[in-house]
Design a protein around this motif. Sequence first.
Motif, PDB file in Angstrom:
ATOM      1  N   ALA A   2      -1.912   2.675  -2.112  1.00  0.00           N
ATOM      2  CA  ALA A   2      -2.397   3.390  -0.934  1.00  0.00           C
ATOM      3  C   ALA A   2      -3.765   3.990  -1.174  1.00  0.00           C
ATOM      4  CB  ALA A   2      -1.399   4.473  -0.536  1.00  0.00           C
ATOM      5  N   ASN A  61      -0.562  10.010  -4.712  1.00  0.00           N
ATOM      6  CA  ASN A  61       0.254   8.817  -4.531  1.00  0.00           C
ATOM      7  C   ASN A  61       1.229   8.617  -5.688  1.00  0.00           C
ATOM      8  OD1 ASN A  61       0.776   6.084  -3.274  1.00  0.00           O
ATOM      9  ND2 ASN A  61       0.001   5.461  -5.271  1.00  0.00           N
ATOM     10  N   THR A 219       1.060   7.859   4.845  1.00  0.00           N
ATOM     11  CA  THR A 219       1.405   6.604   4.184  1.00  0.00           C
ATOM     12  C   THR A 219       2.881   6.302   4.371  1.00  0.00           C
ATOM     13  OG1 THR A 219      -0.274   7.060   2.503  1.00  0.00           O
ATOM     14  CG2 THR A 219       1.323   5.335   2.005  1.00  0.00           C
ATOM     15  N   SER A 235       2.438  -0.253   1.015  1.00  0.00           N
ATOM     16  CA  SER A 235       2.137   1.128   1.393  1.00  0.00           C
ATOM     17  C   SER A 235       0.988   1.178   2.398  1.00  0.00           C
ATOM     18  CB  SER A 235       1.785   1.963   0.155  1.00  0.00           C
ATOM     19  OG  SER A 235       2.843   1.990  -0.765  1.00  0.00           O
ATOM     20  N   LEU A 237      -1.320   2.612   5.324  1.00  0.00           N
ATOM     21  CA  LEU A 237      -1.651   4.006   5.633  1.00  0.00           C
ATOM     22  C   LEU A 237      -2.614   4.107   6.797  1.00  0.00           C
ATOM     23  CD1 LEU A 237      -4.748   4.924   4.620  1.00  0.00           C
ATOM     24  CD2 LEU A 237      -3.696   4.681   2.391  1.00  0.00           C
TER      25      LEU A 237
END
Length: 266
Positions: A2, A61, A219, A235, A237
Amino acid sequence: MAARMFLAFVALASLSAGLLAADGVQASAVNNQREANSLVSSVATIDAAAAMAGMIGAQINSTIQPGTTAASGQDRASATAYLGSGRQSGVAAGGQSEGLGVWARGSWSIMDNSETGGEYDGTVSNFGVGVDYKVTDTVLLGVALGWENMNIDTAFNRGTYEGAGFTIAPYIGVNLSDQLYVSAVAGYSDIDYDFTRTLNGSVTGATSGKRKFASANATYTVDKDVHGVDGLRLSPLAGIFWVSEKQQVYTDSNSTVVDGNTTELP
């Protein structure tokens, strides 16, 4: 993943901003230092701020992402360290119990513009360290300190554009569900700049810049099996990024007053 996606998005935005700015100022940048500063800072400033936001985003993250499990039974009180592109030494961060975490990350990027009348090339490097605390299993609070260094050769005026300074940036990450988490970063940077040009006479100058930046991201994580093999995580976002820097008015070695310069995105 992400954080890397976010950083790539910001890098594209900064490149577009730089090219748009270059169209308007490169013709006069050869002999006008303010226009020269504007030409380079339109990309370099955004790149440096995005790199810092990206490093913090990578830390959030790796720590708060839903569904991440610890590599061992130790908790965050062991103060694990991080270095590089998300690799961890010691205990994995995500999914661990409340406690303190310490991390360090670095980034390095190449600046290059070959537009006629606005040619330059160089590097922007960033180093960040931070401390965060996982208040609960779903809330992370932290603060980061950063150092950046710019070394850019401005061929269009046979000069240089150099900058160095510090950044402080608090941040937060929150799990909203098993698959969704949000994060936010706000930062302030104090940068000292030095400029030279030797085309049509040798001139030097120095000033400072005050920079503010902020980012916010949401996310959503999706775990997938590929041909019966676990381990693929997507992921996607959605995020926003803002940066504003104001360079101060200064007088160069030729006794010329150079107006201040402002760089903003968006």
